[in-house]
Enzyme design. Structure first.
Site, PDB file in Angstrom:
ATOM      1  N   LYS A   1       0.825  -1.203   0.000  1.00 26.44           N
ATOM      2  CA  LYS A   1       0.000   0.000   0.000  1.00 26.44           C
ATOM      3  C   LYS A   1       0.862   1.256   0.000  1.00 26.44           C
ATOM      4  O   LYS A   1       0.669   2.161  -0.824  1.00 26.44           O
ATOM      5  CB  LYS A   1      -0.900   0.008   1.240  1.00 26.44           C
ATOM      6  N   ASN A   2       1.822   1.319   0.919  1.00 25.28           N
ATOM      7  CA  ASN A   2       2.620   2.531   1.046  1.00 25.28           C
ATOM      8  C   ASN A   2       3.503   2.775  -0.174  1.00 25.28           C
ATOM      9  O   ASN A   2       3.810   3.920  -0.507  1.00 25.28           O
ATOM     10  CB  ASN A   2       3.467   2.470   2.315  1.00 25.28           C
TER      11      ASN A   2
ATOM     12  N   CYS B   1      -4.646   8.573   9.613  1.00 25.51           N
ATOM     13  CA  CYS B   1      -4.818   8.041  10.962  1.00 25.51           C
ATOM     14  C   CYS B   1      -4.323   9.041  12.004  1.00 25.51           C
ATOM     15  O   CYS B   1      -3.303   9.701  11.809  1.00 25.51           O
ATOM     16  CB  CYS B   1      -4.051   6.728  11.130  1.00 25.51           C
TER      17      CYS B   1
ATOM     18  N   ARG C   1       2.496  14.571  12.161  1.00 25.79           N
ATOM     19  CA  ARG C   1       3.376  14.286  11.032  1.00 25.79           C
ATOM     20  C   ARG C   1       3.419  15.542  10.170  1.00 25.79           C
ATOM     21  O   ARG C   1       2.775  15.636   9.134  1.00 25.79           O
ATOM     22  CB  ARG C   1       2.854  13.067  10.245  1.00 25.79           C
TER      23      ARG C   1
ATOM     24  N   ASP D   1       4.808   0.300  11.988  1.00 26.62           N
ATOM     25  CA  ASP D   1       3.532  -0.225  11.495  1.00 26.62           C
ATOM     26  C   ASP D   1       3.269  -1.669  11.925  1.00 26.62           C
ATOM     27  O   ASP D   1       2.206  -2.218  11.625  1.00 26.62           O
ATOM     28  CB  ASP D   1       3.469  -0.133   9.971  1.00 26.62           C
TER      29      ASP D   1
ATOM     30  N   ARG E   1      -8.486   0.395   4.662  1.00 27.47           N
ATOM     31  CA  ARG E   1      -7.466   1.271   4.084  1.00 27.47           C
ATOM     32  C   ARG E   1      -6.174   0.515   3.797  1.00 27.47           C
ATOM     33  O   ARG E   1      -5.382   0.952   2.963  1.00 27.47           O
ATOM     34  CB  ARG E   1      -7.177   2.439   5.025  1.00 27.47           C
TER      35      ARG E   1
END
Length: 422
Positions: A22-23, A118, A123, A309, A401
């Site tokens: 995903k990232n 999230c 950040r 993560d 997600r």
């Protein structure tokens, strides 16, 4: 609102296919803005975040077509480009800020809303904007939007020293630098596999990039990039999550497409906890060596360290370990929000600032719990798989997600799990 019902007990056996990252995909997709030729991504994950990025790119004038049930994304940005990324889309996902660098590089100006995502800690965008400013961009914040304009209409190369190894800022600056005039050097660059994957894709498009996978990146700007086809790297976070399933429940599971080099530090902690990880012809095999997990201490760090993560999922494993484990979170300050929910299931956890102390208990008990973010949601599912009785995880829209077909994949190896439609 949907929920996930998990009934604990029973060992796992079988295979779980691991999707594309995903990232990585969320960084690769904005690269289409850098060229007027087609960019095709294969092994794409089928997630709500990917749909959000598709919506964002489409609003900017890119064409995005989903093929082969979403596993292939065919993109093109040959038409007029809209340089304003609207709040209504950007607010849904932190990675939306990755259009800033490509828009500036191609069009010389951009207006990008501050992003969402999230709620796991601050950040800030400062590291992104400071780097772009060194490349000649004038950036100011007005009405919730970053208004950016390249001096003279074109970015220029610069030496950029990051205060910390930010993945998103490394990706944004790297994409911006591909079309800048001259050479850009990023010191203290992120080293994650997703960075290497993006560099591989950009090189396939004609970019000149050296040093990916190290802390110093060098990008020589070129006049234009061309089209390419690129396969998205394996999702190391999904991989690590499903590696923990047989670790928590017992049994043996093969993770198709898994690679130890993506998670070396994580695998070392699993070994210390009594979990065996071995390479197979098709991926990785994971099995628990002993009846009870051994306590281990974990500190999250940028790659190649233990991934933030996977901290929540690792905590779920350590809840029933023999002894006391200490987890130190050094990446995001609010990333222990899953701890109170695990405590509802009988876990013994104390949180003080960025440190959580987990004393292993004999057994977790099923309970109704609430997901607070993406990784917390799957940690509660893992805990429920090892608990006595039923666990109902609510607010699982977070889960969509980052994990495709999580119920199908876990049921395929013997988990008693189902999605309850609202």
């Amino acid at each position: 609102m949907d929920s996930i019902l998990v009934r604990g007990g029973g060992k796992l056996s079988g295979q779980i296919p691991i999707a594309g990252a995903k990232n990585a995909c969320l960084a690769l997709m904005p690269a289409t803005l850098l060229s007027d030729e087609p960019l095709t991504l294969t092994n794409a994950p089928r997630l709500s975040d990917i749909r959000t990025m598709t919506e964002l790119l489409s609003s900017l004038g890119a064409e995005v077509t989903s093929l082969q049930e979403g596993k292939v994304l065919a993109m093109a940005s040959h038409g007029p480009i809209n340089t304003r990324a609207e709040y209504d889309i950007v607010r849904k996902m932190r990675a939306s800020n990755l259009v800033l660098g490509p828009l500036l590089a191609r069009e010389g100006h951009a207006e990008v809303s501050l992003p969402g995502g999230c709620a796991i800690g601050a950040r800030p965008m400062d590291i992104h904007t400071d780097g772009l400013a060194k490349m000649g961009a004038q950036i100011d914040l007005r009405d919730g939007y970053l208004h950016a304009k390249a001096d003279g209409g074109k970015l220029r190369g610069a030496v950029i020293d990051f205060p910390f190894a930010s993945v998103g800022a490394t990706e944004n600056i790297m994409m911006a630098a591909t079309l800048a005039k001259g050479t850009t050097v990023i010191n203290n660059a992120a080293r994650e596999p997703e960075i290497v994957d993006l560099a591989d894709c950009l090189r396939a498009m004609g970019a000149q990039i050296d040093g990916d996978g190290t802390s110093t990146l060098s990008i020589q700007g070129v006049d234009r990039l061309h089209g390419a086809t690129h396969r998205v790297v394996t999702d190391r976070i999904e991989l690590g999550t499903y590696m923990l399933a047989p670790a928590i429940c017992g049994g043996e599971v093969e993770l198709l497409g898994g690679r130890i080099d993506l998670l070396a530090a994580f695998c070392e902690k699993l070994d210390a906890a009594g979990i065996s990880v071995s390479e197979t012809e098709n991926g990785l095999s994971v099995t628990r060596r002993e009846d009870q997990i051994r306590a281990v201490d974990v500190t999250t760090e940028p790659f190649p360290g233990f991934p933030t993560d996977l901290q929540a999922q690792m905590m779920a494993l350590l809840c029933t370990a023999d002894g006391t484990s200490v987890l130190e979170e050094k990446i995001f300050e609010n990333r222990f929000m899953h701890a109170p929910e695990l405590i509802r299931m009988g876990a013994d956890i104390e949180v003080h600032g960025g440190t959580a102390t987990v004393k292993g208990v004999a057994k977790l008990k099923g309970a109704p719990v609430m997901a607070t973010d993406l990784r917390a949601s799957v940690s509660l599912i893992l805990a429920g798989m090892a608990a006595e009785g039923e666990t109902t995880v609510s607010r699982v829209y977070h889960l969509d997600r980052g994990y495709e077909h999580v119920v199908t994949k876990l049921r395929g190896v013997g988990a008693d799990i189902e999605r309850i439609k609202s």
